[in-house]
Structures are given as C-alpha cells and as structure tokens.
Design a protein around this motif. Structure first.
Motif, mmCIF file in Angstrom:
data_model
loop_
_atom_site.group_PDB
_atom_site.id
_atom_site.type_symbol
_atom_site.label_atom_id
_atom_site.label_comp_id
_atom_site.label_asym_id
_atom_site.label_seq_id
_atom_site.Cartn_x
_atom_site.Cartn_y
_atom_site.Cartn_z
ATOM 1 N N HIS A 8 0.864 -1.186 0.000
ATOM 2 C CA HIS A 8 0.000 0.000 0.000
ATOM 3 C C HIS A 8 0.897 1.232 0.000
ATOM 4 O O HIS A 8 1.263 1.747 1.046
ATOM 5 C CB HIS A 8 -0.911 -0.033 1.224
ATOM 6 N N VAL A 9 1.254 1.673 -1.210
ATOM 7 C CA VAL A 9 2.192 2.781 -1.364
ATOM 8 C C VAL A 9 1.591 3.819 -2.303
ATOM 9 O O VAL A 9 1.138 3.489 -3.397
ATOM 10 C CB VAL A 9 3.543 2.305 -1.947
ATOM 11 N N HIS A 10 1.612 5.072 -1.865
ATOM 12 C CA HIS A 10 1.159 6.172 -2.716
ATOM 13 C C HIS A 10 2.374 6.872 -3.299
ATOM 14 O O HIS A 10 3.298 7.239 -2.575
ATOM 15 C CB HIS A 10 0.330 7.175 -1.916
ATOM 16 N N SER A 11 2.344 7.074 -4.595
ATOM 17 C CA SER A 11 3.441 7.760 -5.264
ATOM 18 C C SER A 11 3.083 9.228 -5.471
ATOM 19 O O SER A 11 2.051 9.712 -5.006
ATOM 20 C CB SER A 11 3.722 7.099 -6.620
ATOM 21 N N GLU A 12 3.925 9.902 -6.209
ATOM 22 C CA GLU A 12 3.703 11.305 -6.544
ATOM 23 C C GLU A 12 2.398 11.518 -7.311
ATOM 24 O O GLU A 12 1.920 12.639 -7.421
ATOM 25 C CB GLU A 12 4.887 11.815 -7.370
ATOM 26 N N TYR A 13 1.808 10.437 -7.824
ATOM 27 C CA TYR A 13 0.555 10.541 -8.578
ATOM 28 C C TYR A 13 -0.683 10.529 -7.686
ATOM 29 O O TYR A 13 -1.794 10.723 -8.177
ATOM 30 C CB TYR A 13 0.470 9.433 -9.632
ATOM 31 N N ILE A 22 8.706 7.712 -8.124
ATOM 32 C CA ILE A 22 8.770 6.328 -8.574
ATOM 33 C C ILE A 22 10.206 5.815 -8.645
ATOM 34 O O ILE A 22 10.496 4.712 -8.175
ATOM 35 C CB ILE A 22 8.015 6.167 -9.901
ATOM 36 N N LYS A 23 11.123 6.594 -9.205
ATOM 37 C CA LYS A 23 12.523 6.143 -9.280
ATOM 38 C C LYS A 23 13.082 5.888 -7.887
ATOM 39 O O LYS A 23 13.757 4.891 -7.647
ATOM 40 C CB LYS A 23 13.380 7.168 -10.017
ATOM 41 N N GLY A 24 12.803 6.791 -6.978
ATOM 42 C CA GLY A 24 13.288 6.639 -5.613
ATOM 43 C C GLY A 24 12.663 5.462 -4.899
ATOM 44 O O GLY A 24 13.316 4.775 -4.111
ATOM 45 N N ALA A 29 13.490 0.275 -2.419
ATOM 46 C CA ALA A 29 13.081 -1.115 -2.191
ATOM 47 C C ALA A 29 14.261 -2.055 -2.454
ATOM 48 O O ALA A 29 14.526 -2.968 -1.674
ATOM 49 C CB ALA A 29 11.890 -1.472 -3.079
ATOM 50 N N LYS A 30 14.980 -1.804 -3.537
ATOM 51 C CA LYS A 30 16.162 -2.629 -3.860
ATOM 52 C C LYS A 30 17.226 -2.476 -2.783
ATOM 53 O O LYS A 30 17.811 -3.452 -2.325
ATOM 54 C CB LYS A 30 16.712 -2.229 -5.222
ATOM 55 N N LYS A 53 8.210 -0.047 -15.419
ATOM 56 C CA LYS A 53 9.509 0.012 -16.098
ATOM 57 C C LYS A 53 10.655 0.224 -15.104
ATOM 58 O O LYS A 53 11.704 -0.433 -15.205
ATOM 59 C CB LYS A 53 9.513 1.138 -17.133
ATOM 60 N N GLU A 54 10.465 1.131 -14.146
ATOM 61 C CA GLU A 54 11.530 1.430 -13.184
ATOM 62 C C GLU A 54 11.778 0.254 -12.247
ATOM 63 O O GLU A 54 12.931 -0.069 -11.926
ATOM 64 C CB GLU A 54 11.198 2.689 -12.384
ATOM 65 N N ALA A 55 10.719 -0.386 -11.791
ATOM 66 C CA ALA A 55 10.890 -1.544 -10.910
ATOM 67 C C ALA A 55 11.633 -2.661 -11.635
ATOM 68 O O ALA A 55 12.562 -3.260 -11.080
ATOM 69 C CB ALA A 55 9.527 -2.025 -10.410
ATOM 70 N N LYS A 56 11.257 -2.931 -12.877
ATOM 71 C CA LYS A 56 11.939 -3.962 -13.665
ATOM 72 C C LYS A 56 13.418 -3.610 -13.857
ATOM 73 O O LYS A 56 14.287 -4.469 -13.738
ATOM 74 C CB LYS A 56 11.260 -4.127 -15.033
ATOM 75 N N LYS A 57 13.679 -2.345 -14.136
ATOM 76 C CA LYS A 57 15.056 -1.874 -14.318
ATOM 77 C C LYS A 57 15.885 -2.100 -13.052
ATOM 78 O O LYS A 57 17.061 -2.445 -13.125
ATOM 79 C CB LYS A 57 15.019 -0.387 -14.664
ATOM 80 N N GLN A 58 15.257 -1.945 -11.887
ATOM 81 C CA GLN A 58 15.945 -2.120 -10.601
ATOM 82 C C GLN A 58 15.990 -3.588 -10.158
ATOM 83 O O GLN A 58 16.558 -3.905 -9.124
ATOM 84 C CB GLN A 58 15.238 -1.289 -9.518
#
Length: 166
Positions: A8-13, A22-24, A29-30, A53-58
C-alpha cells in the motif's frame, strides 16, 4: 532480513497524499533488499507504466494496484450528505486479467461515478474481481470505519461480502 513487501504505497501521482517519486521508490526497495513493491495511488493509475519500467530496471517485482474509492450507495448517487465520503479499498493485480479488470474499474470510476473523486460501487465490483487481490485499506475503508463506529456485525458482514467476491 525477512521477506517484506509494501502493498500500500502512494506515489507522486496520489495528489496531496503521496510523496514517493517512482525512481526513488524502486531504488529504495532494492536498497532494503526487498524483492517486490506495490503502487496503490488514490483512484488513479497514471504512474503504473513508469513504475513498472523502473521496478523492472531495478530488478524489483512491480505489483500494480490502486486504492479505489467505493461509493457508500451507488456510483450514480451524488448527494452531498450521503455520498460525499466514499470508502477506500486497495486492489492489487495478480495477473493480466486483474490488470484489465482494475483499469476498467478505475475508468468507470471516472466515467460513471465521479463525484469529487472517481468512485466505483459494489455492483461494478461484482463483475470485475477476477485476477484482483483485495485489501481492506486504511482507516477510511468500509471495514475499519464500521469497527471504529463499534459496528462489529456490520464489519463482519462487509468482510464476508468481500470474501465472497474475491
């Protein structure tokens, strides 16, 4: 570190409610050794592609979700004193079917149920639960609100309804 996943995480959106970029989020998490993280913005899915995309990249498993607003009566009812405080409900995609169902629910919330916020209702949920995992949400959820009001039977009835659907 034991396995732990934020579901349960709220992003900048999540306007006025989320500060995570999202990048952060994916990078943190990684850094913490987590293997997955969810995004559950309030009523919207604007960030899910960037998040995926960012999660997959990380190297982190992205869990796509949304904290939807559920109308206390019907998504078509729009009377201030009765319909102005929708319940929160967290929905997470288990698979592609769940993703399609969630995008449909969120879209219908804007198209048919918008009243201050994009709202769905139980009727709409009934046909679109496949592939979704349901969480009771925060204190603004239907079950927590009933419990805070001392309505154990109402909370139990609601929990059983959601159990039957999901």
């Amino acid at each position: 570190m034991p396995d732990f996943v934020h579901l349960h995480v709220h992003s900048e959106y999540s306007l006025l409610d989320g500060a995570c970029r999202i990048k952060g989020l994916a990078a943190r998490a990684k850094e913490l050794g987590q293997n997955a993280v969810a995004i559950t913005d309030h009523g919207v899915m604007y960030g899910v592609i960037d998040f995926y995309k960012e999660a997959k990249k990380q190297g982190i498993k992205p869990i796509i979700g949304c904290e939807v607003y559920v109308a206390p009566r019907s998504r078509f009812d729009k009377e201030a004193r009765l319909d102005g405080k929708p319940y929160h409900l967290v929905l997470l995609c288990e698979n592609n079917t769940g993703y399609r169902n969630l995008t449909h629910l969120v879209s219908q919330g804007f198209i048919e149920g918008f009243y201050s916020k994009p709202r769905i209702d139980r009727q709409l949920l009934e046909g679109h639960t496949e592939g979704l995992i349901c969480l009771s949400a925060c204190l603004a959820g239907e079950i927590p609100r009933a419990l805070m009001n001392g309505d154990y039977e109402g909370a139990k009835e609601t929990a059983l309804w959601y159990l039957e659907q999901f």
